[in-house]
Design a protein around this motif. Structure first.
Motif, mmCIF file in Angstrom:
data_model
loop_
_atom_site.group_PDB
_atom_site.id
_atom_site.type_symbol
_atom_site.label_atom_id
_atom_site.label_comp_id
_atom_site.label_asym_id
_atom_site.label_seq_id
_atom_site.Cartn_x
_atom_site.Cartn_y
_atom_site.Cartn_z
ATOM 1 N N GLU A 140 0.816 -1.217 0.000
ATOM 2 C CA GLU A 140 0.000 0.000 0.000
ATOM 3 C C GLU A 140 0.847 1.262 0.000
ATOM 4 N N GLY A 141 1.966 1.238 0.717
ATOM 5 C CA GLY A 141 2.845 2.400 0.723
ATOM 6 C C GLY A 141 3.399 2.685 -0.662
ATOM 7 N N GLU A 142 3.796 1.647 -1.366
ATOM 8 C CA GLU A 142 4.307 1.816 -2.728
ATOM 9 C C GLU A 142 3.218 2.342 -3.655
ATOM 10 N N LEU A 143 2.019 1.793 -3.512
ATOM 11 C CA LEU A 143 0.917 2.226 -4.370
ATOM 12 C C LEU A 143 0.563 3.690 -4.134
ATOM 13 N N THR A 144 0.674 4.145 -2.898
ATOM 14 C CA THR A 144 0.414 5.556 -2.614
ATOM 15 C C THR A 144 1.375 6.449 -3.384
ATOM 16 N N ASN A 145 2.650 6.097 -3.386
ATOM 17 C CA ASN A 145 3.647 6.880 -4.121
ATOM 18 C C ASN A 145 3.433 6.813 -5.631
ATOM 19 N N ILE A 146 3.084 5.628 -6.128
ATOM 20 C CA ILE A 146 2.856 5.464 -7.563
ATOM 21 C C ILE A 146 1.632 6.271 -7.999
ATOM 22 N N ARG A 147 0.595 6.263 -7.183
ATOM 23 C CA ARG A 147 -0.602 7.065 -7.520
ATOM 24 C C ARG A 147 -0.253 8.550 -7.604
ATOM 25 N N LYS A 148 0.556 9.038 -6.670
ATOM 26 C CA LYS A 148 0.963 10.443 -6.695
ATOM 27 C C LYS A 148 1.781 10.740 -7.956
ATOM 28 N N ALA A 149 2.672 9.826 -8.295
ATOM 29 C CA ALA A 149 3.488 10.013 -9.503
ATOM 30 C C ALA A 149 2.614 10.001 -10.752
ATOM 31 N N ALA A 150 1.581 9.147 -10.764
ATOM 32 C CA ALA A 150 0.660 9.090 -11.902
ATOM 33 C C ALA A 150 -0.131 10.386 -12.025
ATOM 34 N N GLN A 151 -0.582 10.925 -10.899
ATOM 35 C CA GLN A 151 -1.323 12.184 -10.922
ATOM 36 C C GLN A 151 -0.474 13.326 -11.457
ATOM 37 N N THR A 183 8.595 21.266 -10.737
ATOM 38 C CA THR A 183 8.095 22.384 -9.914
ATOM 39 C C THR A 183 6.708 22.122 -9.326
ATOM 40 N N HIS A 184 6.193 20.924 -9.520
ATOM 41 C CA HIS A 184 4.856 20.608 -9.007
ATOM 42 C C HIS A 184 4.826 19.355 -8.143
ATOM 43 N N GLY A 185 5.963 19.012 -7.546
ATOM 44 C CA GLY A 185 5.950 17.957 -6.548
ATOM 45 C C GLY A 185 6.753 16.714 -6.859
ATOM 46 N N ALA A 186 7.302 16.599 -8.059
ATOM 47 C CA ALA A 186 8.116 15.424 -8.377
ATOM 48 C C ALA A 186 9.499 15.553 -7.746
ATOM 49 N N ASP A 187 10.012 14.468 -7.181
ATOM 50 C CA ASP A 187 11.395 14.459 -6.704
ATOM 51 C C ASP A 187 12.357 14.568 -7.874
ATOM 52 N N ALA A 188 11.942 13.972 -8.978
ATOM 53 C CA ALA A 188 12.751 13.954 -10.195
ATOM 54 C C ALA A 188 11.840 13.504 -11.332
ATOM 55 N N ILE A 189 12.368 13.532 -12.544
ATOM 56 C CA ILE A 189 11.636 12.935 -13.657
ATOM 57 C C ILE A 189 11.980 11.450 -13.697
ATOM 58 N N ALA A 190 11.010 10.631 -14.072
ATOM 59 C CA ALA A 190 11.255 9.193 -14.128
ATOM 60 C C ALA A 190 12.215 8.848 -15.265
ATOM 61 N N ASP A 222 5.758 11.111 -24.240
ATOM 62 C CA ASP A 222 5.952 10.002 -23.306
ATOM 63 C C ASP A 222 6.685 10.574 -22.100
ATOM 64 N N LEU A 223 6.067 10.520 -20.918
ATOM 65 C CA LEU A 223 6.612 11.237 -19.764
ATOM 66 C C LEU A 223 6.312 10.509 -18.472
ATOM 67 N N GLY A 224 7.053 10.868 -17.425
ATOM 68 C CA GLY A 224 6.817 10.253 -16.125
ATOM 69 C C GLY A 224 7.459 11.036 -15.006
ATOM 70 N N ALA A 225 6.855 10.956 -13.824
ATOM 71 C CA ALA A 225 7.372 11.615 -12.627
ATOM 72 C C ALA A 225 7.932 10.570 -11.667
ATOM 73 N N MET A 226 8.723 11.040 -10.713
ATOM 74 C CA MET A 226 9.210 10.184 -9.632
ATOM 75 C C MET A 226 8.825 10.825 -8.297
ATOM 76 N N VAL A 227 8.190 10.041 -7.424
ATOM 77 C CA VAL A 227 7.781 10.497 -6.097
ATOM 78 C C VAL A 227 8.281 9.495 -5.064
ATOM 79 N N ASN A 228 9.148 9.956 -4.156
ATOM 80 C CA ASN A 228 9.738 9.077 -3.138
ATOM 81 C C ASN A 228 10.363 7.834 -3.764
ATOM 82 N N TYR A 230 9.456 6.345 -6.554
ATOM 83 C CA TYR A 230 8.554 5.541 -7.377
ATOM 84 C C TYR A 230 8.120 6.311 -8.626
ATOM 85 N N CYS A 231 8.028 5.592 -9.734
ATOM 86 C CA CYS A 231 7.869 6.201 -11.056
ATOM 87 C C CYS A 231 6.438 6.123 -11.583
ATOM 88 N N SER A 232 6.183 6.968 -12.568
ATOM 89 C CA SER A 232 4.983 6.844 -13.393
ATOM 90 C C SER A 232 5.410 6.873 -14.850
#
Length: 365
Positions: A140-151, A183-190, A222-228, A230-232
Protein backbone atom coordinates in the motif's frame (compact mmCIF):
# COMPACT_ATOMS: atom_id res chain seq x y z
CA UNK A 1 9.48 1.86 7.05
CA UNK A 2 11.98 -0.07 9.19
CA UNK A 3 9.39 -2.80 9.73
CA UNK A 4 8.71 -2.99 5.99
CA UNK A 5 12.42 -3.29 5.20
CA UNK A 6 12.90 -5.99 7.85
CA UNK A 7 10.02 -7.94 6.31
CA UNK A 8 11.48 -7.60 2.83
CA UNK A 9 14.90 -8.78 3.99
CA UNK A 10 13.21 -11.76 5.66
CA UNK A 11 11.46 -12.60 2.39
CA UNK A 12 14.79 -12.60 0.54
CA UNK A 13 16.33 -14.79 3.23
CA UNK A 14 13.42 -17.21 2.85
CA UNK A 15 14.00 -17.34 -0.90
CA UNK A 16 17.69 -18.07 -0.30
CA UNK A 17 16.74 -20.93 1.99
CA UNK A 18 14.42 -22.34 -0.69
CA UNK A 19 17.26 -22.22 -3.20
CA UNK A 20 19.77 -23.62 -0.67
CA UNK A 21 21.86 -20.52 -1.30
CA UNK A 22 23.75 -19.29 1.81
CA UNK A 23 24.17 -15.68 0.66
CA UNK A 24 23.31 -13.18 -2.05
CA UNK A 25 25.31 -10.15 -3.18
CA UNK A 26 23.06 -7.37 -4.45
CA UNK A 27 24.34 -4.60 -6.73
CA UNK A 28 21.12 -3.09 -8.11
CA UNK A 29 20.52 0.33 -6.53
CA UNK A 30 16.76 -0.19 -6.78
CA UNK A 31 16.99 -3.56 -5.04
CA UNK A 32 19.19 -2.13 -2.27
CA UNK A 33 16.75 0.73 -1.71
CA UNK A 34 13.80 -1.67 -1.68
CA UNK A 35 15.39 -3.88 0.98
CA UNK A 36 17.11 -1.31 3.22
CA UNK A 37 15.94 2.22 2.41
CA UNK A 38 19.48 3.28 1.43
CA UNK A 39 19.42 5.70 -1.51
CA UNK A 40 23.13 6.36 -2.05
CA UNK A 41 24.73 6.02 -5.47
CA UNK A 42 27.44 3.62 -4.25
CA UNK A 43 26.74 0.49 -2.29
CA UNK A 44 26.67 -3.28 -2.24
CA UNK A 45 24.34 -5.32 -0.05
CA UNK A 46 25.14 -8.88 0.96
CA UNK A 47 22.31 -10.85 2.57
CA UNK A 48 22.69 -14.19 4.33
CA UNK A 49 19.91 -16.72 4.64
CA UNK A 50 20.68 -17.05 8.37
CA UNK A 51 19.40 -13.55 9.11
CA UNK A 52 22.43 -11.31 8.67
CA UNK A 53 22.98 -8.49 6.15
CA UNK A 54 25.83 -6.09 5.43
CA UNK A 55 25.73 -2.86 3.44
CA UNK A 56 29.13 -1.87 2.06
CA UNK A 57 29.51 1.73 0.93
CA UNK A 58 32.14 4.48 0.97
CA UNK A 59 32.91 7.41 3.25
CA UNK A 60 30.58 9.79 1.45
CA UNK A 61 27.62 7.81 2.78
CA UNK A 62 28.83 7.02 6.31
CA UNK A 63 26.12 9.06 8.04
CA UNK A 64 23.41 8.59 5.39
CA UNK A 65 23.71 4.81 5.32
CA UNK A 66 23.37 4.52 9.10
CA UNK A 67 20.43 6.90 9.23
CA UNK A 68 18.50 5.32 6.35
CA UNK A 69 19.00 1.72 7.51
CA UNK A 70 18.32 2.39 11.20
CA UNK A 71 16.10 -0.28 12.68
CA UNK A 72 16.68 -2.84 9.91
CA UNK A 73 19.49 -4.83 11.62
CA UNK A 74 21.67 -4.20 8.54
CA UNK A 75 25.32 -3.73 9.51
CA UNK A 76 27.34 -0.99 7.76
CA UNK A 77 30.88 -1.34 6.41
CA UNK A 78 32.68 1.73 5.07
CA UNK A 79 35.28 0.79 2.48
CA UNK A 80 37.68 2.23 -0.07
CA UNK A 81 38.08 -1.10 -1.86
CA UNK A 82 34.64 -2.66 -1.82
CA UNK A 83 35.59 -6.01 -3.31
CA UNK A 84 38.19 -6.60 -0.57
CA UNK A 85 35.76 -5.83 2.24
CA UNK A 86 33.10 -8.03 0.63
CA UNK A 87 35.58 -10.90 0.33
CA UNK A 88 36.56 -10.53 4.00
CA UNK A 89 32.91 -10.60 5.10
CA UNK A 90 32.26 -13.77 3.09
CA UNK A 91 35.40 -15.43 4.48
CA UNK A 92 34.61 -14.44 8.07
CA UNK A 93 31.04 -15.72 7.87
CA UNK A 94 32.19 -19.04 6.44
CA UNK A 95 29.81 -19.25 3.48
CA UNK A 96 30.73 -21.61 0.66
CA UNK A 97 28.26 -20.73 -2.08
CA UNK A 98 27.35 -17.12 -2.89
CA UNK A 99 24.84 -15.86 -5.41
CA UNK A 100 25.40 -12.50 -7.06
CA UNK A 101 23.33 -10.30 -9.36
CA UNK A 102 25.25 -10.95 -12.56
CA UNK A 103 23.04 -8.56 -14.52
CA UNK A 104 24.14 -5.66 -12.32
CA UNK A 105 27.78 -6.57 -11.67
CA UNK A 106 30.70 -5.30 -13.75
CA UNK A 107 33.29 -7.76 -15.08
CA UNK A 108 36.03 -5.68 -13.42
CA UNK A 109 34.42 -5.99 -9.98
CA UNK A 110 33.81 -9.71 -10.40
CA UNK A 111 37.43 -10.26 -11.46
CA UNK A 112 38.64 -8.34 -8.40
CA UNK A 113 36.38 -10.31 -6.07
CA UNK A 114 37.50 -13.63 -7.51
CA UNK A 115 41.11 -12.59 -7.02
CA UNK A 116 40.43 -11.83 -3.35
CA UNK A 117 38.72 -15.21 -2.93
CA UNK A 118 41.57 -17.23 -4.43
CA UNK A 119 42.54 -20.15 -2.21
CA UNK A 120 39.13 -20.30 -0.54
CA UNK A 121 36.29 -22.75 -1.11
CA UNK A 122 33.81 -19.96 -1.81
CA UNK A 123 31.99 -20.45 -5.11
CA UNK A 124 30.22 -17.58 -6.91
CA UNK A 125 27.00 -18.18 -8.82
CA UNK A 126 25.17 -15.67 -11.01
CA UNK A 127 21.47 -15.47 -10.14
CA UNK A 128 18.63 -13.22 -11.25
CA UNK A 129 15.22 -11.93 -10.19
CA UNK A 130 15.29 -12.92 -6.51
CA UNK A 131 14.51 -9.38 -5.37
CA UNK A 132 12.76 -8.32 -8.57
CA UNK A 133 10.07 -10.97 -8.07
CA UNK A 134 9.24 -9.41 -4.70
CA UNK A 135 9.25 -5.88 -6.11
CA UNK A 136 6.73 -6.81 -8.81
CA UNK A 137 3.88 -6.89 -6.28
CA UNK A 138 3.37 -3.52 -4.59
CA UNK A 139 2.31 -2.85 -1.01
CA UNK A 140 0.00 0.00 0.00
CA UNK A 141 2.85 2.40 0.72
CA UNK A 142 4.31 1.82 -2.73
CA UNK A 143 0.92 2.23 -4.37
CA UNK A 144 0.41 5.56 -2.61
CA UNK A 145 3.65 6.88 -4.12
CA UNK A 146 2.86 5.46 -7.56
CA UNK A 147 -0.60 7.06 -7.52
CA UNK A 148 0.96 10.44 -6.70
CA UNK A 149 3.49 10.01 -9.50
CA UNK A 150 0.66 9.09 -11.90
CA UNK A 151 -1.32 12.18 -10.92
CA UNK A 152 1.72 14.36 -11.63
CA UNK A 153 2.14 12.76 -15.05
CA UNK A 154 -1.52 13.48 -15.82
CA UNK A 155 -1.09 17.11 -14.75
CA UNK A 156 2.06 17.49 -16.84
CA UNK A 157 0.23 16.26 -19.93
CA UNK A 158 -2.61 18.69 -19.28
CA UNK A 159 -0.01 21.46 -18.98
CA UNK A 160 1.52 20.40 -22.30
CA UNK A 161 -1.88 20.73 -23.97
CA UNK A 162 -2.08 24.32 -22.73
CA UNK A 163 1.35 25.41 -23.95
CA UNK A 164 1.76 23.43 -27.18
CA UNK A 165 1.79 25.65 -30.26
CA UNK A 166 2.86 25.71 -33.88
CA UNK A 167 6.46 26.87 -34.16
CA UNK A 168 7.75 25.62 -30.81
CA UNK A 169 10.35 22.87 -31.01
CA UNK A 170 10.11 19.34 -29.67
CA UNK A 171 12.89 20.26 -27.22
CA UNK A 172 10.94 23.27 -25.96
CA UNK A 173 7.82 21.17 -25.36
CA UNK A 174 9.90 18.50 -23.60
CA UNK A 175 11.35 21.17 -21.32
CA UNK A 176 7.87 22.51 -20.52
CA UNK A 177 6.91 19.00 -19.39
CA UNK A 178 10.09 18.45 -17.38
CA UNK A 179 9.96 21.87 -15.71
CA UNK A 180 6.31 21.33 -14.77
CA UNK A 181 7.07 18.00 -13.13
CA UNK A 182 10.03 19.37 -11.20
CA UNK A 183 8.09 22.38 -9.91
CA UNK A 184 4.86 20.61 -9.01
CA UNK A 185 5.95 17.96 -6.55
CA UNK A 186 8.12 15.42 -8.38
CA UNK A 187 11.40 14.46 -6.70
CA UNK A 188 12.75 13.95 -10.20
CA UNK A 189 11.64 12.94 -13.66
CA UNK A 190 11.26 9.19 -14.13
CA UNK A 191 13.10 9.53 -17.46
CA UNK A 192 13.82 12.34 -19.92
CA UNK A 193 10.51 13.15 -21.66
CA UNK A 194 10.11 11.82 -25.18
CA UNK A 195 8.54 14.37 -27.53
CA UNK A 196 8.43 13.62 -31.26
CA UNK A 197 6.36 15.18 -34.01
CA UNK A 198 5.37 14.72 -37.64
CA UNK A 199 7.18 11.89 -39.39
CA UNK A 200 9.42 11.54 -36.30
CA UNK A 201 6.51 9.96 -34.40
CA UNK A 202 7.48 6.79 -36.28
CA UNK A 203 10.45 6.61 -33.85
CA UNK A 204 9.19 4.70 -30.76
CA UNK A 205 11.85 6.23 -28.51
CA UNK A 206 12.96 9.22 -30.54
CA UNK A 207 14.69 11.99 -28.59
CA UNK A 208 13.32 15.55 -28.73
CA UNK A 209 14.94 17.53 -31.54
CA UNK A 210 14.96 21.12 -32.73
CA UNK A 211 12.20 20.28 -35.24
CA UNK A 212 9.44 22.86 -35.04
CA UNK A 213 5.84 21.70 -34.60
CA UNK A 214 3.64 22.28 -37.64
CA UNK A 215 -0.06 22.30 -38.37
CA UNK A 216 -1.25 18.78 -39.14
CA UNK A 217 1.53 17.11 -37.12
CA UNK A 218 1.06 14.07 -34.98
CA UNK A 219 2.81 14.71 -31.63
CA UNK A 220 3.68 11.89 -29.24
CA UNK A 221 4.56 12.70 -25.62
CA UNK A 222 5.95 10.00 -23.31
CA UNK A 223 6.61 11.24 -19.76
CA UNK A 224 6.82 10.25 -16.12
CA UNK A 225 7.37 11.62 -12.63
CA UNK A 226 9.21 10.18 -9.63
CA UNK A 227 7.78 10.50 -6.10
CA UNK A 228 9.74 9.08 -3.14
CA UNK A 229 11.65 6.93 -5.61
CA UNK A 230 8.55 5.54 -7.38
CA UNK A 231 7.87 6.20 -11.06
CA UNK A 232 4.98 6.84 -13.39
CA UNK A 233 4.81 6.36 -17.16
CA UNK A 234 2.27 7.93 -19.53
CA UNK A 235 2.10 8.34 -23.31
CA UNK A 236 -0.38 10.23 -25.44
CA UNK A 237 -0.48 11.09 -29.15
CA UNK A 238 -2.32 14.20 -30.32
CA UNK A 239 -2.62 16.10 -33.58
CA UNK A 240 -2.14 19.81 -34.22
CA UNK A 241 -5.22 20.96 -36.08
CA UNK A 242 -7.60 18.70 -37.96
CA UNK A 243 -6.50 15.06 -38.25
CA UNK A 244 -6.30 13.33 -41.61
CA UNK A 245 -8.30 10.18 -42.25
CA UNK A 246 -5.13 8.07 -42.01
CA UNK A 247 -4.07 9.66 -38.73
CA UNK A 248 -7.50 8.99 -37.32
CA UNK A 249 -7.42 5.39 -38.57
CA UNK A 250 -4.07 4.65 -36.94
CA UNK A 251 -5.13 6.27 -33.70
CA UNK A 252 -8.43 4.39 -33.51
CA UNK A 253 -6.72 1.05 -34.07
CA UNK A 254 -4.17 1.69 -31.32
CA UNK A 255 -6.87 2.94 -28.95
CA UNK A 256 -8.99 -0.19 -29.52
CA UNK A 257 -5.95 -2.42 -29.00
CA UNK A 258 -5.12 -0.66 -25.76
CA UNK A 259 -8.68 -0.95 -24.44
CA UNK A 260 -8.78 -4.69 -25.13
CA UNK A 261 -5.39 -5.10 -23.49
CA UNK A 262 -6.46 -3.22 -20.37
CA UNK A 263 -9.61 -5.34 -20.06
CA UNK A 264 -7.42 -8.46 -19.97
CA UNK A 265 -5.28 -7.18 -17.07
CA UNK A 266 -6.61 -9.41 -14.31
CA UNK A 267 -4.88 -11.70 -11.83
CA UNK A 268 -3.71 -15.10 -13.17
CA UNK A 269 -3.62 -13.78 -16.73
CA UNK A 270 -0.43 -14.51 -18.65
CA UNK A 271 1.61 -11.53 -19.77
CA UNK A 272 2.07 -13.23 -23.12
CA UNK A 273 -1.71 -13.53 -23.53
CA UNK A 274 -2.28 -9.79 -22.97
CA UNK A 275 0.30 -9.08 -25.65
CA UNK A 276 -1.38 -11.47 -28.10
CA UNK A 277 -4.80 -9.85 -27.50
CA UNK A 278 -3.35 -6.44 -28.38
CA UNK A 279 -1.68 -7.82 -31.51
CA UNK A 280 -4.90 -9.51 -32.64
CA UNK A 281 -6.70 -6.15 -32.64
CA UNK A 282 -3.92 -4.47 -34.60
CA UNK A 283 -3.88 -7.42 -37.01
CA UNK A 284 -7.61 -6.89 -37.64
CA UNK A 285 -6.72 -3.36 -38.79
CA UNK A 286 -3.80 -4.60 -40.92
CA UNK A 287 -1.25 -2.94 -38.63
CA UNK A 288 0.28 -5.82 -36.67
CA UNK A 289 3.63 -5.62 -38.47
CA UNK A 290 3.96 -1.96 -37.51
CA UNK A 291 3.93 -2.78 -33.78
CA UNK A 292 7.59 -3.35 -32.95
CA UNK A 293 7.87 -3.57 -29.15
CA UNK A 294 6.25 -5.28 -26.20
CA UNK A 295 2.80 -4.35 -24.96
CA UNK A 296 3.89 -3.31 -21.47
CA UNK A 297 6.10 -3.54 -18.42
CA UNK A 298 6.00 -3.19 -14.67
CA UNK A 299 6.57 0.20 -13.04
CA UNK A 300 7.86 0.91 -9.54
CA UNK A 301 11.27 1.95 -8.26
CA UNK A 302 12.34 1.62 -11.89
CA UNK A 303 10.30 2.75 -14.86
CA UNK A 304 10.90 -0.63 -16.52
CA UNK A 305 10.72 -3.63 -14.22
CA UNK A 306 8.90 -6.95 -13.83
CA UNK A 307 6.49 -8.17 -15.05
CA UNK A 308 6.58 -7.89 -18.83
CA UNK A 309 3.82 -8.09 -21.42
CA UNK A 310 5.48 -9.42 -24.53
CA UNK A 311 5.64 -12.31 -26.94
CA UNK A 312 8.32 -14.06 -24.88
CA UNK A 313 6.95 -13.18 -21.46
CA UNK A 314 6.74 -15.98 -18.90
CA UNK A 315 5.14 -13.74 -16.27
CA UNK A 316 1.70 -14.31 -14.77
CA UNK A 317 -0.16 -11.28 -13.43
CA UNK A 318 -0.86 -11.04 -9.70
CA UNK A 319 -2.93 -8.61 -7.62
CA UNK A 320 -1.18 -5.29 -6.87
CA UNK A 321 1.14 -5.44 -9.84
CA UNK A 322 1.40 -2.10 -11.65
CA UNK A 323 1.88 -2.60 -15.38
CA UNK A 324 1.72 -0.38 -18.46
CA UNK A 325 -0.35 -1.15 -21.53
CA UNK A 326 1.19 0.72 -24.45
CA UNK A 327 0.50 -0.49 -27.99
CA UNK A 328 1.82 1.57 -30.86
CA UNK A 329 2.08 1.57 -34.63
CA UNK A 330 4.90 3.27 -36.52
CA UNK A 331 4.76 4.06 -40.23
CA UNK A 332 8.11 5.11 -41.75
CA UNK A 333 8.09 8.54 -43.43
CA UNK A 334 4.55 9.17 -42.18
CA UNK A 335 4.35 8.96 -38.41
CA UNK A 336 3.11 6.84 -35.56
CA UNK A 337 0.76 6.59 -32.63
CA UNK A 338 1.35 5.22 -29.13
CA UNK A 339 -1.03 5.32 -26.16
CA UNK A 340 0.15 4.23 -22.70
CA UNK A 341 -1.49 3.95 -19.31
CA UNK A 342 -0.48 2.41 -16.00
CA UNK A 343 -2.84 -0.31 -14.78
CA UNK A 344 -3.22 -1.81 -11.29
CA UNK A 345 -3.97 -5.54 -11.48
CA UNK A 346 -6.61 -7.03 -9.18
CA UNK A 347 -8.68 -10.20 -8.93
CA UNK A 348 -11.56 -8.43 -10.65
CA UNK A 349 -11.58 -5.25 -12.73
CA UNK A 350 -8.25 -3.56 -13.50
CA UNK A 351 -7.79 0.01 -12.27
CA UNK A 352 -6.29 2.59 -14.63
CA UNK A 353 -3.93 4.75 -12.55
CA UNK A 354 -3.11 7.36 -15.20
CA UNK A 355 -6.20 9.39 -16.05
CA UNK A 356 -5.08 11.91 -18.66
CA UNK A 357 -7.62 12.38 -21.48
CA UNK A 358 -7.74 9.26 -23.66
CA UNK A 359 -10.68 9.67 -26.07
CA UNK A 360 -11.58 7.12 -28.77
CA UNK A 361 -10.87 9.81 -31.41
CA UNK A 362 -7.50 11.52 -31.57
CA UNK A 363 -7.31 14.71 -29.54
CA UNK A 364 -6.89 17.83 -31.66
CA UNK A 365 -4.90 20.72 -30.16
Amino acid sequence: MQKVHRQRLAQVQSKLADRKLPALVIFSRANIRYLTGFTGSAGILVVGRDGWAWLITDGRYKLQSREQTKGTSVKIAIAKQTHKVLANILKRLGVRQVGFEGRHCTVAFLDGLREELKGTKIRLESVANIVEELRAVKDEGELTNIRKAAQLADAAFEHALKVIRVGMTEQELAWEIEAFLRTHGADAIAFPPIVVSGERTALPHGQPSDRQLRKGDLVTMDLGAMVNGYCSDLTRTVVIGKPSAEQQRLYRAVWEAQQRGIEAMVAKQKGKKVDSIVREVLDKHGLKKLFMHGTGHGVGLEVHEAPSLGQRSKDILRPNMVVTVEPGVYVPKFGGVRIEDMVLVSDSSPEILTRAPNPPKILSV
